[in-house]
Structure formats: C-alpha cells, structure tokens
Design a protein around this motif. Structure first.
Motif, mmCIF file in Angstrom:
data_model
loop_
_atom_site.group_PDB
_atom_site.id
_atom_site.type_symbol
_atom_site.label_atom_id
_atom_site.label_comp_id
_atom_site.label_asym_id
_atom_site.label_seq_id
_atom_site.Cartn_x
_atom_site.Cartn_y
_atom_site.Cartn_z
ATOM 1 N N ARG A 1 -2.213 -7.617 -9.018
ATOM 2 C CA ARG A 1 -3.279 -6.633 -9.179
ATOM 3 C C ARG A 1 -2.682 -5.486 -8.682
ATOM 4 O O ARG A 1 -1.992 -5.297 -7.845
ATOM 5 N N ALA A 2 -3.246 -4.331 -9.597
ATOM 6 C CA ALA A 2 -2.958 -3.022 -9.016
ATOM 7 C C ALA A 2 -4.163 -2.056 -9.082
ATOM 8 O O ALA A 2 -4.860 -2.080 -10.145
ATOM 9 N N ASN A 3 -4.494 -1.602 -7.987
ATOM 10 C CA ASN A 3 -5.707 -0.719 -7.740
ATOM 11 C C ASN A 3 -5.335 0.513 -7.128
ATOM 12 O O ASN A 3 -4.500 0.786 -6.281
ATOM 13 N N ALA A 4 -5.857 1.692 -7.325
ATOM 14 C CA ALA A 4 -5.756 3.009 -6.767
ATOM 15 C C ALA A 4 -7.297 3.207 -6.147
ATOM 16 O O ALA A 4 -7.840 3.308 -6.738
ATOM 17 N N ILE A 5 -6.807 3.885 -4.967
ATOM 18 C CA ILE A 5 -7.953 4.346 -4.151
ATOM 19 C C ILE A 5 -8.063 5.936 -4.266
ATOM 20 O O ILE A 5 -7.132 6.463 -4.003
ATOM 21 N N CYS A 6 -8.944 6.569 -4.463
ATOM 22 C CA CYS A 6 -9.032 8.045 -4.599
ATOM 23 C C CYS A 6 -10.120 8.627 -3.738
ATOM 24 O O CYS A 6 -11.110 9.033 -3.946
ATOM 25 N N PRO A 7 -9.585 8.731 -2.353
ATOM 26 C CA PRO A 7 -10.420 9.397 -1.420
ATOM 27 C C PRO A 7 -10.687 11.149 -1.776
ATOM 28 O O PRO A 7 -9.715 11.621 -2.243
ATOM 29 N N GLY B 1 4.252 -15.839 -6.934
ATOM 30 C CA GLY B 1 3.007 -16.298 -7.535
ATOM 31 C C GLY B 1 2.255 -15.119 -7.530
ATOM 32 O O GLY B 1 0.967 -15.239 -7.716
ATOM 33 N N GLY B 2 2.512 -13.878 -7.101
ATOM 34 C CA GLY B 2 1.483 -12.508 -7.436
ATOM 35 C C GLY B 2 1.333 -11.963 -6.123
ATOM 36 O O GLY B 2 1.763 -12.130 -4.928
ATOM 37 N N GLY B 3 0.592 -11.062 -6.199
ATOM 38 C CA GLY B 3 -0.011 -10.163 -5.160
ATOM 39 C C GLY B 3 -0.734 -9.092 -5.370
ATOM 40 O O GLY B 3 -1.363 -9.171 -6.354
ATOM 41 N N SER B 4 -0.841 -7.963 -4.321
ATOM 42 C CA SER B 4 -1.722 -6.740 -4.649
ATOM 43 C C SER B 4 -1.048 -5.595 -4.351
ATOM 44 O O SER B 4 -0.163 -5.283 -3.229
ATOM 45 N N ILE B 5 -1.112 -4.603 -5.355
ATOM 46 C CA ILE B 5 -0.316 -3.194 -5.158
ATOM 47 C C ILE B 5 -1.747 -2.399 -5.156
ATOM 48 O O ILE B 5 -2.577 -2.171 -5.932
ATOM 49 N N ILE B 6 -1.764 -1.404 -4.238
ATOM 50 C CA ILE B 6 -2.799 -0.529 -3.774
ATOM 51 C C ILE B 6 -1.876 0.914 -3.677
ATOM 52 O O ILE B 6 -1.093 0.991 -2.812
ATOM 53 N N THR B 7 -2.457 1.806 -4.523
ATOM 54 C CA THR B 7 -1.949 3.017 -4.566
ATOM 55 C C THR B 7 -2.919 3.901 -3.816
ATOM 56 O O THR B 7 -4.003 3.907 -4.101
ATOM 57 N N ILE B 8 -2.546 5.165 -3.263
ATOM 58 C CA ILE B 8 -3.390 5.991 -2.506
ATOM 59 C C ILE B 8 -3.270 7.343 -3.503
ATOM 60 O O ILE B 8 -2.668 7.920 -3.369
ATOM 61 N N ALA B 9 -4.380 7.472 -4.401
ATOM 62 C CA ALA B 9 -4.548 8.566 -5.183
ATOM 63 C C ALA B 9 -5.310 9.571 -4.453
ATOM 64 O O ALA B 9 -5.216 9.968 -3.441
ATOM 65 N N SER B 10 -6.235 10.289 -5.455
ATOM 66 C CA SER B 10 -7.058 11.281 -4.861
ATOM 67 C C SER B 10 -8.003 11.718 -5.757
ATOM 68 O O SER B 10 -7.776 11.661 -6.962
ATOM 69 N N VAL C 1 0.793 -1.132 0.006
ATOM 70 C CA VAL C 1 0.029 0.098 0.039
ATOM 71 C C VAL C 1 0.905 1.153 -0.014
ATOM 72 O O VAL C 1 1.705 1.474 1.389
ATOM 73 N N ALA C 2 0.907 1.818 -1.117
ATOM 74 C CA ALA C 2 1.795 3.161 -1.200
ATOM 75 C C ALA C 2 1.087 4.261 -0.824
ATOM 76 O O ALA C 2 0.479 5.050 -1.621
ATOM 77 N N ALA C 3 1.156 4.817 0.395
ATOM 78 C CA ALA C 3 0.279 5.644 1.050
ATOM 79 C C ALA C 3 1.141 6.879 1.341
ATOM 80 O O ALA C 3 0.602 7.740 1.938
ATOM 81 N N ALA C 4 2.610 6.888 1.206
ATOM 82 C CA ALA C 4 3.413 8.026 1.398
ATOM 83 C C ALA C 4 2.982 9.216 0.623
ATOM 84 O O ALA C 4 2.994 8.955 -0.544
#
Length: 271
Positions: free
Chosen positions: A176-182, A130-139, A85-88
């Motif tokens: 998987r890669a997904n962005a959360i845009c709060p 075997g994979g994983g999940s990448i979540i970025t914090i956008a806006s 989770v790239a939240a910095a």
C-alpha cells in the motif's frame, strides 16, 4: 495502539527531528522496531536512543548509492522492511523568478528525488516478503500555489502523484502507498522561516498565514531536546496505523471488517 505493529520493521527518514521524529515515536508506541534515518547521524542516534526498540542509520536520501546501502543493511539486519515513512524534507524561501537551478534542485533533490529513491527501494524489498506500507509526507502545498515556496510546493505535488502511481503499480504485491498532506506543523523548519513567509504573503496578497508564536506554545515541548510533540500529526498518523485502510483488493483475499474502527481481516476468497 500498543502492539499494532509488534514484530514489524519500520524505516523512517528525516527522523532526527520534527515530523520524522514524531512519526518514529508513534511507530515505536505501536510496537514496531524503528530504523531512524537522517543525514544528521547524531540526531538519528538521539531519536533511536529515546525509543523502546530502534536502530539509527546515517543516510543522505539524495544519494542513490547510499539509499541502496541503507535498505540492504536493514534487510540484512532485520530480514524485512514492513513500513517506510518518507519524512525527510527541506524548505527554502524565495520567488520562482530569479531562482537559480541550483536553488531549485536543493529542494527537489531531497523532497522529491529522495522520496522516489527510498520508496522504490523499500517497495522492492517489501515485494519479496509479502508486502508492506509506504507512507510519504506531502503537504497541502501540493494542491495550490504559494508565493516564495513554489519549489517546495512543486516537490510535494510530485510526491502526491508518485505515491498514487506507486499504489497502483505495487497493489498486486500487497504493498500500500499513501500520502499524508499536513498543513502548517509547528517544526523548526517552519518557525525559522515565519518572518520570510509572512513577508511574502503580504507582498503578494495571498498565501497561507504561517503559524504565530502561540502555535509554537501549543506544541508541547519534549523535556529532552525541546523537540515539539506535533500532537495533531501524531494523532493523524496513529489513526492511519489503526485503521490501515486497504484501498486495493488483494488478489485471492476478501476483507471482513473486524470492527467499525478496526482494520479488516483478510481470508481466502470463496471460489
């Protein structure tokens, strides 16, 4: 939520406070071992100490060599990286016209370059296990102009595009890669700049209204450290973990929904 991520290793950047800390708590509640990462080593250590299973790492996400060492250490200690989770992130207030290149880079180097460095190193590590999940914090600022924080919005727009591209490039590796845009979230980074943001909104006649003092009160403070719980983001993030939407088909596997709200079960495809 208990046990959803049991046995998984999750790296969270910007974990000392704000969104990063709230996400680290949600991941820990889901059973993951959390690697709390922040440029503030003491803050990262405080977050890790409050979690059931966690370690702390001090790292400047702008530093390519430091990010490389971070993931090398995590893989050496935990054998794998399952979640990033790239939240910095940082924010500055100021109009684009008259802004120095140094001021521009002071935001993009963390909010965009830091996400690129962490996401690509995490993807490289995940591709071998075997994979994983990448979540970025956008806006939401990624989708429209905002006076006085144009460099922040530009960085977040870059994060959205980077995340979409990473999802396409790494889908065959089970990543998987997904962005959360709060929207506006009650963190110190927002409240410390409320007056400046409100001034810019009035001056330019547009832009979102920053949260008022009641929004600060709406965020239930933690007993230790006064860090906001950020309820809305935690709920959103927990939903993301629970559903874990697989938007890209995994070669050789077929999704079988386990329940209306649960994650799919993957089984070998019938020839």
């Amino acid at each position: 939520m208990n046990g959803v991520l049991e046995g998984k290793t999750a790296v969270v950047t910007g974990a000392a406070k704000g969104i990063g800390r709230a996400v680290a708590e949600a991941l820990s509640a889901a059973g993951a071992h959390v690697v709390a990462v922040d440029i503030d080593g003491d803050g990262a250590a405080a977050t890790a100490a409050a979690l059931a299973s966690a370690t702390a790492k001090q790292c400047d996400v702008r530093d390519e060599a430091a990010v490389g060492r971070l993931f090398d250490e995590v893989v050496a200690e935990r054998s794998r990286v399952d979640v990033l989770v790239a939240a910095a992130g940082v924010a500055r207030v100021g109009p684009l016209v008259g802004m120095s290149l140094a001021d521009w880079h002071s935001v993009l180097s963390v909010d965009l370059d830091g996400v690129f460095l962490c996401a690509t190193r995490a993807a490289a590590a995940m591709s071998t296990t075997g994979g994983g999940s990448i979540i970025t914090i956008a806006s939401i600022k990624a989708f429209g102009g905002s006076p006085a924080i144009g460099h922040y919005g530009a960085a977040k727009a870059g994060v959205v595009s980077l995340t979409k591209t990473l999802a396409l490039e790494m889908r065959d590796h089970g990543i998987r890669a997904n962005a959360i845009c709060p929207g506006w979230i009650g963190t110190d980074m927002v409240f410390d700049r409320t007056a400046e943001l409100e001034s810019a909104r009035r001056r330019h006649g547009r832009g979102d209204r920053p949260p008022a003092g009641s929004a600060r009160r709406a965020c239930r403070d933690r007993a230790a450290g006064g860090v906001p719980r950020l309820r809305s983001l935690v709920v959103l993030f927990r939903r993301h973990l629970r559903r874990r939407r697989w938007r890209h088909r995994v070669p050789g596997l077929t999704p079988i929904p386990s329940s209306p709200k649960g994650p799919p079960i993957w089984q070998p495809s019938t020839p």
